[in-house]
Write a protein that holds these residues in place. Structure first.
Motif, mmCIF file in Angstrom:
data_model
loop_
_atom_site.group_PDB
_atom_site.id
_atom_site.type_symbol
_atom_site.label_atom_id
_atom_site.label_comp_id
_atom_site.label_asym_id
_atom_site.label_seq_id
_atom_site.Cartn_x
_atom_site.Cartn_y
_atom_site.Cartn_z
ATOM 1 N N LYS A 52 -56.220 59.994 21.895
ATOM 2 C CA LYS A 52 -56.554 61.130 22.749
ATOM 3 C C LYS A 52 -58.062 61.185 22.965
ATOM 4 O O LYS A 52 -58.830 60.655 22.160
ATOM 5 C CB LYS A 52 -56.084 62.445 22.133
ATOM 6 N N ASN B 142 -60.342 67.147 24.943
ATOM 7 C CA ASN B 142 -58.953 66.880 24.556
ATOM 8 C C ASN B 142 -58.794 67.188 23.067
ATOM 9 O O ASN B 142 -58.489 66.324 22.260
ATOM 10 C CB ASN B 142 -58.602 65.424 24.826
ATOM 11 N N ARG C 68 -52.125 67.878 24.975
ATOM 12 C CA ARG C 68 -52.588 68.074 26.339
ATOM 13 C C ARG C 68 -54.104 68.273 26.347
ATOM 14 O O ARG C 68 -54.669 68.820 25.399
ATOM 15 C CB ARG C 68 -51.913 69.268 27.015
ATOM 16 N N LEU D 78 -56.296 70.257 33.297
ATOM 17 C CA LEU D 78 -55.390 69.260 33.860
ATOM 18 C C LEU D 78 -55.712 68.877 35.298
ATOM 19 O O LEU D 78 -55.339 67.800 35.753
ATOM 20 C CB LEU D 78 -53.946 69.771 33.795
ATOM 21 N N GLN E 216 -52.798 64.602 32.092
ATOM 22 C CA GLN E 216 -51.475 65.187 31.941
ATOM 23 C C GLN E 216 -51.155 65.394 30.468
ATOM 24 O O GLN E 216 -51.763 64.781 29.596
ATOM 25 C CB GLN E 216 -50.410 64.298 32.579
ATOM 26 N N LYS E 217 -50.203 66.290 30.210
ATOM 27 C CA LYS E 217 -49.833 66.516 28.818
ATOM 28 C C LYS E 217 -49.017 65.342 28.297
ATOM 29 O O LYS E 217 -48.407 64.588 29.075
ATOM 30 C CB LYS E 217 -49.074 67.833 28.670
ATOM 31 N N ASN E 218 -48.986 65.200 26.989
ATOM 32 C CA ASN E 218 -48.345 64.062 26.331
ATOM 33 C C ASN E 218 -46.861 64.381 26.089
ATOM 34 O O ASN E 218 -46.438 64.609 24.953
ATOM 35 C CB ASN E 218 -49.073 63.760 25.015
ATOM 36 N N THR E 219 -46.107 64.398 27.167
ATOM 37 C CA THR E 219 -44.688 64.782 27.103
ATOM 38 C C THR E 219 -43.904 63.877 26.174
ATOM 39 O O THR E 219 -43.036 64.344 25.416
ATOM 40 C CB THR E 219 -44.078 64.755 28.516
ATOM 41 N N ASP F 122 -50.431 74.096 21.230
ATOM 42 C CA ASP F 122 -49.711 73.445 22.325
ATOM 43 C C ASP F 122 -48.273 73.124 21.932
ATOM 44 O O ASP F 122 -47.352 73.244 22.752
ATOM 45 C CB ASP F 122 -50.438 72.166 22.743
#
Length: 348
Positions: A222, A230, A235, A239, A249-252, A281
């Motif tokens: 990150k 970050n 995330r 964004l 983008q978020k780390n889905t 988060d």
């Protein structure tokens, strides 16, 4: 209840608590042989066979935050916070080696020219802000701090106005979201540098677990985006750019992986920043999916410390308030000295 019943193991003889605050080379081949013998001696099964799947997430347990001579040592209230935390963390990993399914380490990863490093900004005199200085929204609006024109070539193909517009948008977004003002940090966690590496003793414990349990240590990178902070691995702070186009983008993928475990344990540095942001988060994601999942999250409160720079900043109160908020939401505050099997809601 006996130690055996609690699934705890002894600490291997190679672990030296007095070296946790130092940087050294892990003797991999020697440790691999010892880990295989340890697994055989203590009848450890491969992690794939665990009925209760437990993930230990380590947030930024890197030299840059955990070794006194490095850039952002997290001393906490005691002045030795990260060292003391990591002694307990290593012992926790070794004692619970047989029940931790996977270790996932986040890695704060930076280059020199990023929005939170001094070289990004200048004033009319051509001076950079000092480390630990905060860039306020009003200062950017007034032109007290501006983007360094010399970096436009590297970051924006020479489009200085676009970069300046982004900077104003960025600090505005932080203010609108009620986040900390933009903090200028010392150059730290530099990709390719020694500070970026895991603390040697923690790396050794992770490697030992990897071999003994046949469980690949996971690394989550990150912080490499030059246009946003970050703190959280899940995330970035902002964004979108001023044109509403995504800049990150978020780390889905990692969010979903974490939520697939039966238990998620979180430790690392710093309690007031990257740890708190990551947990916040994760809590947001859980509450948007299934609020009851908060009960699977356990926070190792004695393996994390807040940012404290005597006479400059002290985020202890903010860190404690954040952890109380997480507990009120259903997460568990636990101590590393207590066996995992004794924690509320866990059945091994």
């Amino acid at each position: 209840m006996t130690t055996t019943a609690l699934n705890q193991l002894p600490i291997p003889q190679h672990f030296q608590a007095d070296r946790v605050g130092e940087v050294w080379r892990v003797p991999y081949q020697e440790r691999a042989a010892a880990a295989e013998a340890w697994a055989k001696q203590h009848h450890l099964q491969p992690a794939a066979k665990d009925k209760t799947r437990i993930c230990l997430m380590l947030v930024d347990v890197q030299n840059t935050f955990c070794i006194p001579e490095f850039e952002l040592f997290v001393g906490g209230k005691s002045g030795r916070g990260a060292i003391e935390d990591n002694i307990r963390l290593c012992e926790f990993i070794y004692r619970n080696l047989g029940v931790i399914t996977e270790i996932a380490s986040t890695m704060d990863t930076h280059t020199a020219t990023q929005i939170f490093h001094p070289v990004f900004w200048v004033n009319d005199a051509g001076e950079h802000p000092n480390p630990m200085q905060m860039i306020q929204l009003d200062e950017v609006k007034a032109g007290i701090w501006k983007v360094n024109p010399a970096i436009a070539y590297s970051l924006a193909q020479g489009n200085y106005m676009a970069l300046q517009q982004h900077a104003l948008h960025y600090v505005q977004q932080l203010a609108d979201a009620g986040k900390f003002p933009l903090t200028i940090w010392p150059y730290h966690s530099m990709l390719g540098g020694i500070g970026h590496a895991l603390v040697s003793a923690v790396e050794e414990a992770c490697f030992f677990h990897n071999i003994a349990r046949h469980s690949q240590t996971r690394f989550e990178i990150k912080g490499g985006n030059p246009l946003t902070e970050n703190y959280s691995v899940l995330r970035p702070e902002v964004l979108e750019g001023p044109d509403r186009r995504p800049i990150a983008q978020k780390n889905t993928r990692f969010i979903q992986r974490l939520l697939e475990f039966d238990v998620v344990i979180i430790a690392g540095q710093a309690k007031s920043h990257c740890v708190a942001w990551t947990i916040a988060d994760l809590l947001t994601e859980i509450q948007s999916q299934e609020p009851a999942l908060t009960e699977k999250v356990y926070l190792l409160e004695d393996c994390t410390s807040p940012v404290v720079v005597p006479g400059i900043v002290d985020f202890s109160q903010e860190a404690d308030q954040a952890f109380q908020r997480f507990a009120a939401a259903g997460m568990h505050l636990v101590q590393s000295v207590d066996a995992i099997a004794s924690w509320p809601g866990i059945s091994l």
